[in-house]
Design an enzyme around this catalytic site. Structure first.
Site, short mmCIF file in Angstrom:
data_model
loop_
_atom_site.label_atom_id
_atom_site.label_comp_id
_atom_site.label_asym_id
_atom_site.label_seq_id
_atom_site.Cartn_x
_atom_site.Cartn_y
_atom_site.Cartn_z
N ALA A 1 0.80 -1.22 0.00
CA ALA A 1 0.00 0.00 0.00
C ALA A 1 0.84 1.27 0.00
O ALA A 1 0.32 2.35 -0.32
CB ALA A 1 -0.94 0.01 1.21
N ASP A 2 2.11 1.17 0.36
CA ASP A 2 2.94 2.38 0.45
C ASP A 2 4.36 2.05 0.03
O ASP A 2 5.31 2.18 0.82
CB ASP A 2 2.91 2.96 1.87
CG ASP A 2 3.62 4.31 1.96
OD1 ASP A 2 3.79 4.97 0.92
OD2 ASP A 2 4.01 4.69 3.08
#
Length: 239
Positions: free
Chosen positions: A168-169
């Protein structure tokens, strides 16, 4: 690896512990003050929520508290709404890391995760993983990497994508370099998606990495090396 059971400690916190650390991990392990001089804050890329731990009889570890970002952090930096143990972020990341590690993907080995409920509907969470020895963030090595290194990075990212792993990051502080080996860390909100499905999430992940590199090195420098990253990424696809 057998899925560990959630255990409830004397202080009411819930723990997930890797079988190799069963009987060793206590709630105190998640308190930086407990470690005293054996605890040091993570500085590079950190947000004041991670610490290096050096237990006397165990390999070095990393403790990370879950911390909110953006505007909502002004209301509560470390608390989340409790929606059940299966939804607690520390537990979902622990289980994802366990799966990835067991499948041989380059990620840190999970040690334990903890959640502590408070005020009825809220909880705080933290996770401990093994430290990757002598590893530094990609951001700190940008100028020193050769073409072959960037190609290797592309092939590693492709390895995760082919397994359906969504990070996600994915930024240049969540990619570590140990010699010539790359590792991905911090899988908060990550998950496994159907690898044969849409490629939109894969492209979004790559664009996120590009933006983070540009903040560190500038658009011109990144444009040069990104071609090499894509070469490694596409080469892995053709194998």
């Amino acid at each position: 690896m057998t899925e560990p059971d959630v255990t409830v400690a004397e202080d009411g916190s819930a723990l997930l512990v890797h079988p190799d650390y069963e009987g060793q991990v206590k709630p105190d392990w998640f308190d930086p003050a407990f470690w005293g001089a054996r605890c040091a804050p993570v500085s590079s890329g950190g947000r004041g929520n991670a610490w290096f731990l050096t237990p006397p009889d165990e390999p070095a570890m990393v403790l990370r508290w879950y911390r909110r970002g953006g505007l909502v952090a002004r209301l509560s930096r470390f608390s989340y709404v409790f929606a059940g143990l299966s939804q607690a972020r520390a537990f979902t990341e622990f289980r994802l890391l366990s799966t990835l590690f067991e499948h041989g993907l380059p990620v840190p080995r999970p040690v334990a995760a903890r959640i502590q409920r408070h005020h009825g509907v809220l909880y705080r969470g933290a996770i401990i993983t093994c430290m990757i020895d002598d590893a530094v963030p990609l951001a700190d090595r940008f100028e020193r990497l050769a073409r072959s290194d960037w190609q290797t990075l592309g092939s590693v990212i492709r390895q995760f994508h082919d397994a359906g792993v969504f990070h996600a990051d994915l930024n240049c502080f969540n990619i570590l370099l140990q010699g010539d080996r790359f590792y991905l860390i911090d899988f908060d909100k990550g998950r496994i998606l159907p690898p044969a499905g849409s490629d939109r999430w894969k492209q979004a992940t790559l664009r996120r990495l590009v933006r983070s590199l540009e903040k560190v090195a500038g658009e011109t420098a990144v444009a040069r090396v990104w071609e090499w990253v894509l070469q490694g990424y596409q080469r892995s696809q053709s194998k």
